[in-house]
Motif scaffolding. Structure first.
Motif, PDB file in Angstrom:
ATOM      1  N   PHE A 202     -20.343  46.239  82.591  1.00 26.68           N
ATOM      2  CA  PHE A 202     -21.007  46.787  83.776  1.00 26.68           C
ATOM      3  C   PHE A 202     -20.220  46.366  85.006  1.00 26.68           C
ATOM      4  CE2 PHE A 202     -24.277  46.549  87.153  1.00 26.68           C
ATOM      5  CZ  PHE A 202     -24.799  47.832  87.069  1.00 26.68           C
ATOM      6  N   ASP A 203     -19.853  47.346  85.836  1.00 24.74           N
ATOM      7  CA  ASP A 203     -19.129  47.064  87.073  1.00 24.74           C
ATOM      8  C   ASP A 203     -20.150  46.844  88.190  1.00 24.74           C
ATOM      9  OD1 ASP A 203     -16.347  47.244  88.500  1.00 24.74           O
ATOM     10  OD2 ASP A 203     -17.736  48.424  89.734  1.00 24.74           O
ATOM     11  N   ARG A 204     -20.236  45.601  88.677  1.00 22.07           N
ATOM     12  CA  ARG A 204     -21.281  45.255  89.632  1.00 22.07           C
ATOM     13  C   ARG A 204     -20.979  45.807  91.030  1.00 22.07           C
ATOM     14  NH1 ARG A 204     -24.519  42.645  86.663  1.00 22.07           N
ATOM     15  NH2 ARG A 204     -23.825  41.212  85.034  1.00 22.07           N
ATOM     16  N   GLU A 205     -19.742  46.036  91.322  1.00 23.12           N
ATOM     17  CA  GLU A 205     -19.380  46.568  92.640  1.00 23.12           C
ATOM     18  C   GLU A 205     -19.867  47.995  92.806  1.00 23.12           C
ATOM     19  OE1 GLU A 205     -15.413  47.278  95.429  1.00 23.12           O
ATOM     20  OE2 GLU A 205     -15.269  46.070  93.608  1.00 23.12           O
ATOM     21  N   THR A 206     -19.675  48.815  91.778  1.00 25.45           N
ATOM     22  CA  THR A 206     -20.107  50.223  91.835  1.00 25.45           C
ATOM     23  C   THR A 206     -21.448  50.435  91.149  1.00 25.45           C
ATOM     24  OG1 THR A 206     -18.916  50.752  89.780  1.00 25.45           O
ATOM     25  CG2 THR A 206     -17.718  51.004  91.862  1.00 25.45           C
ATOM     26  N   GLU A 207     -21.975  49.364  90.500  1.00 24.19           N
ATOM     27  CA  GLU A 207     -23.228  49.437  89.744  1.00 24.19           C
ATOM     28  C   GLU A 207     -23.152  50.557  88.700  1.00 24.19           C
ATOM     29  OE1 GLU A 207     -26.512  49.702  92.420  1.00 24.19           O
ATOM     30  OE2 GLU A 207     -26.224  47.677  93.190  1.00 24.19           O
ATOM     31  N   SER A 208     -22.036  50.555  87.960  1.00 24.63           N
ATOM     32  CA  SER A 208     -21.803  51.583  86.944  1.00 24.63           C
ATOM     33  C   SER A 208     -21.538  50.938  85.584  1.00 24.63           C
ATOM     34  CB  SER A 208     -20.600  52.456  87.320  1.00 24.63           C
ATOM     35  OG  SER A 208     -20.807  53.082  88.562  1.00 24.63           O
ATOM     36  N   LEU A 209     -22.000  51.609  84.544  1.00 26.29           N
ATOM     37  CA  LEU A 209     -21.664  51.208  83.185  1.00 26.29           C
ATOM     38  C   LEU A 209     -20.244  51.666  82.872  1.00 26.29           C
ATOM     39  CD1 LEU A 209     -25.027  52.286  81.513  1.00 26.29           C
ATOM     40  CD2 LEU A 209     -24.292  49.935  81.890  1.00 26.29           C
ATOM     41  N   LEU A 210     -19.538  50.908  82.061  1.00 24.59           N
ATOM     42  CA  LEU A 210     -18.162  51.247  81.702  1.00 24.59           C
ATOM     43  C   LEU A 210     -18.131  51.845  80.299  1.00 24.59           C
ATOM     44  CD1 LEU A 210     -16.358  48.047  83.051  1.00 24.59           C
ATOM     45  CD2 LEU A 210     -16.713  50.239  84.205  1.00 24.59           C
ATOM     46  N   LEU A 211     -17.798  53.132  80.230  1.00 28.50           N
ATOM     47  CA  LEU A 211     -17.657  53.827  78.951  1.00 28.50           C
ATOM     48  C   LEU A 211     -16.165  53.847  78.595  1.00 28.50           C
ATOM     49  CD1 LEU A 211     -18.824  55.445  76.600  1.00 28.50           C
ATOM     50  CD2 LEU A 211     -18.695  57.494  78.030  1.00 28.50           C
ATOM     51  N   GLN A 238     -28.947  60.842  71.094  1.00 27.71           N
ATOM     52  CA  GLN A 238     -29.520  61.630  72.190  1.00 27.71           C
ATOM     53  C   GLN A 238     -30.461  60.840  73.104  1.00 27.71           C
ATOM     54  OE1 GLN A 238     -31.235  65.183  70.506  1.00 27.71           O
ATOM     55  NE2 GLN A 238     -29.260  65.942  69.770  1.00 27.71           N
ATOM     56  N   LEU A 239     -30.252  59.539  73.204  1.00 27.27           N
ATOM     57  CA  LEU A 239     -30.955  58.768  74.228  1.00 27.27           C
ATOM     58  C   LEU A 239     -30.088  58.800  75.492  1.00 27.27           C
ATOM     59  CD1 LEU A 239     -32.150  55.600  72.266  1.00 27.27           C
ATOM     60  CD2 LEU A 239     -33.470  57.651  72.808  1.00 27.27           C
ATOM     61  N   ILE A 240     -30.636  59.286  76.582  1.00 29.44           N
ATOM     62  CA  ILE A 240     -29.872  59.438  77.816  1.00 29.44           C
ATOM     63  C   ILE A 240     -29.457  58.065  78.360  1.00 29.44           C
ATOM     64  CG2 ILE A 240     -29.916  60.255  80.210  1.00 29.44           C
ATOM     65  CD1 ILE A 240     -29.803  62.471  78.154  1.00 29.44           C
ATOM     66  N   ILE A 241     -28.172  57.948  78.687  1.00 31.05           N
ATOM     67  CA  ILE A 241     -27.645  56.723  79.294  1.00 31.05           C
ATOM     68  C   ILE A 241     -27.391  56.922  80.782  1.00 31.05           C
ATOM     69  CG2 ILE A 241     -25.739  55.073  79.314  1.00 31.05           C
ATOM     70  CD1 ILE A 241     -25.392  55.616  76.322  1.00 31.05           C
ATOM     71  N   GLY A 242     -26.781  58.045  81.144  1.00 33.20           N
ATOM     72  CA  GLY A 242     -26.500  58.322  82.552  1.00 33.20           C
ATOM     73  C   GLY A 242     -25.570  59.502  82.713  1.00 33.20           C
ATOM     74  N   THR A 243     -24.877  59.546  83.850  1.00 30.72           N
ATOM     75  CA  THR A 243     -23.947  60.642  84.134  1.00 30.72           C
ATOM     76  C   THR A 243     -22.606  60.071  84.595  1.00 30.72           C
ATOM     77  OG1 THR A 243     -24.814  60.783  86.395  1.00 30.72           O
ATOM     78  CG2 THR A 243     -25.759  62.281  84.764  1.00 30.72           C
ATOM     79  N   VAL A 244     -21.566  60.826  84.326  1.00 24.32           N
ATOM     80  CA  VAL A 244     -20.210  60.400  84.672  1.00 24.32           C
ATOM     81  C   VAL A 244     -20.013  60.480  86.185  1.00 24.32           C
ATOM     82  CG1 VAL A 244     -17.755  60.914  84.425  1.00 24.32           C
ATOM     83  CG2 VAL A 244     -19.287  61.128  82.448  1.00 24.32           C
ATOM     84  N   GLU A 245     -19.483  59.387  86.761  1.00 24.33           N
ATOM     85  CA  GLU A 245     -19.164  59.343  88.179  1.00 24.33           C
ATOM     86  C   GLU A 245     -17.659  59.484  88.415  1.00 24.33           C
ATOM     87  OE1 GLU A 245     -21.114  58.732  91.287  1.00 24.33           O
ATOM     88  OE2 GLU A 245     -22.424  59.763  89.873  1.00 24.33           O
ATOM     89  N   GLU A 246     -16.863  58.842  87.561  1.00 26.68           N
ATOM     90  CA  GLU A 246     -15.415  58.834  87.744  1.00 26.68           C
ATOM     91  C   GLU A 246     -14.759  58.472  86.415  1.00 26.68           C
ATOM     92  OE1 GLU A 246     -12.042  56.558  90.526  1.00 26.68           O
ATOM     93  OE2 GLU A 246     -14.130  55.868  90.485  1.00 26.68           O
ATOM     94  N   VAL A 247     -13.544  59.014  86.194  1.00 21.00           N
ATOM     95  CA  VAL A 247     -12.786  58.710  84.981  1.00 21.00           C
ATOM     96  C   VAL A 247     -11.394  58.224  85.390  1.00 21.00           C
ATOM     97  CG1 VAL A 247     -11.889  59.600  82.799  1.00 21.00           C
ATOM     98  CG2 VAL A 247     -14.038  60.485  83.702  1.00 21.00           C
ATOM     99  N   TYR A 259     -16.695  55.692  84.531  1.00 18.06           N
ATOM    100  CA  TYR A 259     -17.734  54.959  85.242  1.00 18.06           C
ATOM    101  C   TYR A 259     -19.010  55.805  85.179  1.00 18.06           C
ATOM    102  CZ  TYR A 259     -14.292  51.682  87.093  1.00 18.06           C
ATOM    103  OH  TYR A 259     -13.329  50.709  87.205  1.00 18.06           O
ATOM    104  N   VAL A 260     -20.047  55.253  84.560  1.00 13.52           N
ATOM    105  CA  VAL A 260     -21.271  56.009  84.304  1.00 13.52           C
ATOM    106  C   VAL A 260     -22.401  55.466  85.172  1.00 13.52           C
ATOM    107  CG1 VAL A 260     -22.969  56.669  82.559  1.00 13.52           C
ATOM    108  CG2 VAL A 260     -20.547  56.437  81.934  1.00 13.52           C
ATOM    109  N   LYS A 261     -22.995  56.354  85.961  1.00 19.70           N
ATOM    110  CA  LYS A 261     -24.168  55.972  86.748  1.00 19.70           C
ATOM    111  C   LYS A 261     -25.384  55.962  85.836  1.00 19.70           C
ATOM    112  CE  LYS A 261     -26.980  57.351  90.713  1.00 19.70           C
ATOM    113  NZ  LYS A 261     -27.194  58.371  91.769  1.00 19.70           N
ATOM    114  N   PRO A 262     -26.059  54.810  85.677  1.00 19.49           N
ATOM    115  CA  PRO A 262     -27.213  54.742  84.756  1.00 19.49           C
ATOM    116  C   PRO A 262     -28.335  55.670  85.179  1.00 19.49           C
ATOM    117  CG  PRO A 262     -26.488  52.545  85.413  1.00 19.49           C
ATOM    118  CD  PRO A 262     -25.790  53.516  86.316  1.00 19.49           C
ATOM    119  N   GLY A 263     -28.977  56.263  84.178  1.00 22.01           N
ATOM    120  CA  GLY A 263     -30.138  57.101  84.479  1.00 22.01           C
ATOM    121  C   GLY A 263     -31.339  56.274  84.886  1.00 22.01           C
ATOM    122  N   ALA A 264     -31.437  55.059  84.350  1.00 22.38           N
ATOM    123  CA  ALA A 264     -32.557  54.171  84.654  1.00 22.38           C
ATOM    124  C   ALA A 264     -32.164  53.175  85.740  1.00 22.38           C
ATOM    125  CB  ALA A 264     -32.997  53.422  83.394  1.00 22.38           C
ATOM    126  N   ASN A 265     -33.164  52.731  86.474  1.00 25.81           N
ATOM    127  CA  ASN A 265     -32.976  51.692  87.493  1.00 25.81           C
ATOM    128  C   ASN A 265     -33.197  50.342  86.820  1.00 25.81           C
ATOM    129  OD1 ASN A 265     -33.071  49.906  89.619  1.00 25.81           O
ATOM    130  ND2 ASN A 265     -34.304  51.238  90.930  1.00 25.81           N
TER     131      ASN A 265
END
Length: 295
Positions: A202-211, A238-247, A259-265
């Protein structure tokens, strides 16, 4: 001699009565003007009444104003109290509305979970040492309700983590934002072509999961949905994780990292569902054995 004085007193009394009756008759007589003694007495009496009445009215008005001021203060105090109650009521209504919407979303989510059984739970605490890193939460369901280690945990908006350990009545959930080397999820990017990777960190600066481990030639666009692939043997598909922000390419240029923006807070979590997979999932040791047999 005494008889004389007695008669004299009687005469004086009679004369006084006659004078008094005459004066009464004279005062009752209709006249256009008053005599100067009457005018003097009347003016003097009026002046004295005016002199006394003005301070009396002022004092009475002062006390009346004080009473009105006190009544205004009490009314203002009561109105402020009602305003505070109204503000609290508004906050409670908003909180209940949000909770109702969240529970509705969870109910809708439950209706779509056909290949696994959801167990609803509520977050009752966080690990105080790791609160700021959003790594661990505690829920109010445990082994007595069928919850086991490594079961996925989701909200109405997406996957948040997995069960790290259980007790009889509570369980500890490790969030996807935890930078634990064992905290990995097999995932896929949904699109015209399906590309597979693995959530690692998890990238704490962008608050994104790393795929990570996405093929280098994969064409991925911002906004594509990332979900569990079901290939890891732990999480159903098929459990939603999030959406792609940047590759971006990885450090060696052989694969890509999204870099994946999490669907959940991960910070604001209240109601969750623990996912009990209906399909028999293979043991990790069996999967390792199969890989060794292939070699």
């Amino acid at each position: 001699m005494p008889q004389f004085f007695l008669n004299k007193r009687l005469i004086i009394l009679l004369v006084s009565i006659i004078i008094l009756v005459a004066l009464i008759g004279f005062s009752l007589k209709e006249r256009e003007e008053l005599t100067w003694p009457e005018q003097f007495i009347k003016d003097t009496t009026g002046w004295v009444q005016t002199l006394v009445s003005r301070p009396a009215h002022s004092i009475a008005g002062f006390f009346e104003n004080v009473k009105d001021l006190q009544n205004t203060y009490e009314e203002n105090k009561e109105l402020k109290s009602r305003l505070n109650e109204l503000a609290q009521l508004k906050a409670d209504v908003q909180s209940l509305r949000e909770e109702n919407d969240e529970l509705r979303d969870i109910v809708d989510k439950q209706e779509s979970l056909s290949d696994y059984e959801p167990i609803q739970a509520t977050v009752i605490g966080r690990n105080p040492d790791r609160w700021m890193w959003n790594e661990l939460v505690i829920i109010n369901k445990g082994s007595t309700t069928g919850i086991e280690r490594n079961m996925p945990v989701i909200t109405s908006t997406g996957l948040i983590g997995k069960v790290k350990n259980t007790r009889q009545f509570t369980s500890t959930v490790q969030l996807l934002s935890s930078n634990d080397s064992t905290n990995r999820v097999s995932a896929e990017i949904v699109g015209d072509e399906t590309y597979y990777g693995q959530i690692e960190g998890f990238d704490r600066e962008t608050e994104s999961l790393l795929l990570k481990r996405i093929p280098y030639e994969a064409k991925i666009e911002k906004g594509q949905i990332v979900q569990t692939s079901g290939m890891g043997g732990v999480f159903p598909s098929q459990l939603i994780i999030g959406t792609v922000e940047e590759v971006v390419p990885d450090e060696y240029g052989l694969t890509q990292t999204a870099y994946v923006k999490p669907g959940a807070n991960f910070y604001d979590i209240e109601h969750v569902m623990v996912v009990k997979r209906s399909m028999i999932q293979p043991e990790l040791q069996d999967m390792i054995g199969e890989e060794e047999d292939k070699k």
